[in-house]
Enzyme design. Sequence first.
Site, PDB file in Angstrom:
ATOM      1  N   SER A 366       6.594  -5.561  -0.272  1.00 14.67           N
ATOM      2  CA  SER A 366       5.504  -6.498  -0.039  1.00 14.67           C
ATOM      3  C   SER A 366       5.732  -7.069   1.348  1.00 14.67           C
ATOM      4  O   SER A 366       6.731  -7.735   1.581  1.00 14.67           O
ATOM      5  CB  SER A 366       5.539  -7.603  -1.089  1.00 14.67           C
ATOM      6  OG  SER A 366       4.656  -8.618  -0.718  1.00 14.67           O
ATOM      7  N   ARG A 367       4.817  -6.786   2.272  1.00 15.15           N
ATOM      8  CA  ARG A 367       5.103  -7.126   3.665  1.00 15.15           C
ATOM      9  C   ARG A 367       4.816  -8.583   3.999  1.00 15.15           C
ATOM     10  O   ARG A 367       5.318  -9.082   4.985  1.00 15.15           O
ATOM     11  CB  ARG A 367       4.318  -6.220   4.609  1.00 15.15           C
ATOM     12  CG  ARG A 367       4.736  -4.791   4.468  1.00 15.15           C
ATOM     13  CD  ARG A 367       4.172  -3.884   5.535  1.00 15.15           C
ATOM     14  NE  ARG A 367       4.389  -2.510   5.108  1.00 15.15           N
ATOM     15  CZ  ARG A 367       3.509  -1.796   4.441  1.00 15.15           C
ATOM     16  NH1 ARG A 367       2.323  -2.294   4.185  1.00 15.15           N
ATOM     17  NH2 ARG A 367       3.784  -0.577   4.056  1.00 15.15           N
ATOM     18  N   VAL A 368       3.996  -9.254   3.233  1.00 13.96           N
ATOM     19  CA  VAL A 368       3.702 -10.639   3.597  1.00 13.96           C
ATOM     20  C   VAL A 368       4.026 -11.645   2.497  1.00 13.96           C
ATOM     21  O   VAL A 368       4.095 -12.840   2.751  1.00 13.96           O
ATOM     22  CB  VAL A 368       2.219 -10.817   4.003  1.00 13.96           C
ATOM     23  CG1 VAL A 368       1.924 -10.060   5.269  1.00 13.96           C
ATOM     24  CG2 VAL A 368       1.295 -10.388   2.900  1.00 13.96           C
TER      25      VAL A 368
END
Length: 596
Positions: A366-368
């Site tokens: 999950s990048r953010v």
Amino acid sequence: MQIKPDEITNILKSRIEGLDEDGAGDLSEVGTVLSVADGIARVHGLENCMSLELLEFPHDVTGLALNLESDNVGAVLFGDWDSVDEGDTVKRSGRLLEVPVGEELLGRIIDPLGNPLDGKGELGTTQTRPAEGPAPGVVQRQPVEEPMLTGLKAIDSMVPIGRGQRELIIGDRQTGKSAIAVDAIINNRDKDLRCVYVAIGLRMATVASVAKTLEEHGALENTIIVAAPANEAAPIKYMAPYAGCAMGEFFRDRGEHALCIYDDLTKHAYAYRQMSLLLRRPPGREAFPGDVFYLHSRLLERASKLNDELGGGSLTALPIIETQAGDLAAYIPTNVISITDGQIFLDQDLFLGGTRPAIDVGMSVSRVGGSAQSTPMKKTAGTLRLDLSQYRELQAFAQFGSDLDADTQATLNRGERLVEVLKQGEQKTLTTRDQVAIIYAGTSGWLDRISTDRIHEFQDFLIDRLNSGQSGLMDRIGDSEWDDSIESELGEAVGEAIDDFGPDYDAEGNPLEEGESERAHGGGDDDEDDDSSKSGSRDEDDEDDSDEEDSKSAKSKKEDDEDDSDDEDSAKDGKSKNKNKNKKNKKDKEEAGASA
Ligand SMILES: Nc1ncnc2c1ncn2[C@@H]1O[C@H](COP(=O)(O)OP(=O)(O)O)[C@@H](O)[C@H]1O
Ligand SMILES: [Mg+2]
């Protein structure tokens, strides 16, 4: 002689040139059906028609203009298109495709055009909204910061999702993709998050069972189900996610929060392909993948967290993609992976092996969402990923059993328990505080004293016990508070719970005989209290002489970090070591550290 419609128009046009402007304007608002087949009509004479404009056909059939060509317009038809004939007149509506929106839709099952499918009567909505619209720009957004909790340990701890994020759920069929989405809705039933579940190409029976599950958990009244089941025409399936998104945007733009689930976009892409071919768009590889990219990117871009001037509302998107035999490299998966802010990859082998949810930790990211994770979760789950990846690396060696060195054995033991902790049944969502408690027990090493097959029993025991006996502590964790004293208090509570539950292994990792755990309980308890009051640190050893040794070994382990890559625990904070594990292990390391 062949008559070409465009030649005739040109002749007619030149004849009527000089008519007053109003008249000429009117003429371009009405056209004629040139041909109709497979739910697609070609209409001549709609000069000023807009892309995605609604067209009015006779017999209450509605068309959606998709192909604007030089001499005709290609439109998909909704409704009883069989009754439309060549030569029928078609009127422009001047409106883009709109869908009903509003709170009235919550708790309902509707089709993408806004017709109720649940037999509960009229929707009673008063507002509509274009199904497709521009996504908010950069200036209108702000970074994702509030969590969108799924209630699933494996997701909330390792791939946290924030409100406004786009997180892809991807995996083969029957790997629990829909189950995750449904759990996310259930977990938010009493929160300020409105959910839209868009079912594309599913069987209506599946949709009904999702609705039933949601209803049983009291989550349906917070949810809109938009259904374009498998038997529907391609245009309806094509429309469904855009319609669902518009319904979610209604809440977002009021400063509220919404979650849109698109289950699944693979079938959406197939429906679009079918439509494209009927519209005679180029079928080749060069056209279609690019088209599908645009199809999904313009949908997912609409997920956003708006800035405070615009009310700070959010729209989170959970698109689902079905892969074939885990193939992520096909163009639909790669497209959507590149559009989203991360993916949850579900592995069929894990699923069949009983690890459910079957999240492949190495492939999921999950990048953010990290900035939306609560502090206690961030702190306790910090080492989880690493522990699990080390475990996976060594897993192949597990068959050598007792021949393994103590370090490897310890990593394997820990990993096995963490995998067990992250397993979770369907519709058994947990609050963050409960998740923190059990994950903490795993990552800090307390669970190493419990045999793997009793971990779930212990989880329930621990959560019950903490919520009744330590509710103050749990409340603080629930309020996202975390510091050393909370940590040591939690450690102490978990340690006591282990003793009362009856450990299977002693602090050195040796199996306890039947009945011995009583003794471990008595001894462990006292020492526990002594140690924690002295140092305020949670996982002090049960041995009295351990304080000094621990700090030394923590230091030496840190040194090991730099040069000893096969030290499984190395990248972890020395403090979060499992002191319960075994002393022998630590001494080995100390020696290694000293000699280094
Ligand atoms: N965490 C879980 N524990 C146990 N069974 C599960 C879990 N998640 C899904 N299942 C079961 O696995 C099957 C497939 O799940 P589903 O969500 O329909 O998969 P998909 O959407 O990937 O096709 C269903 O029968 C579901 O009940
Ligand atoms: Mg499914």
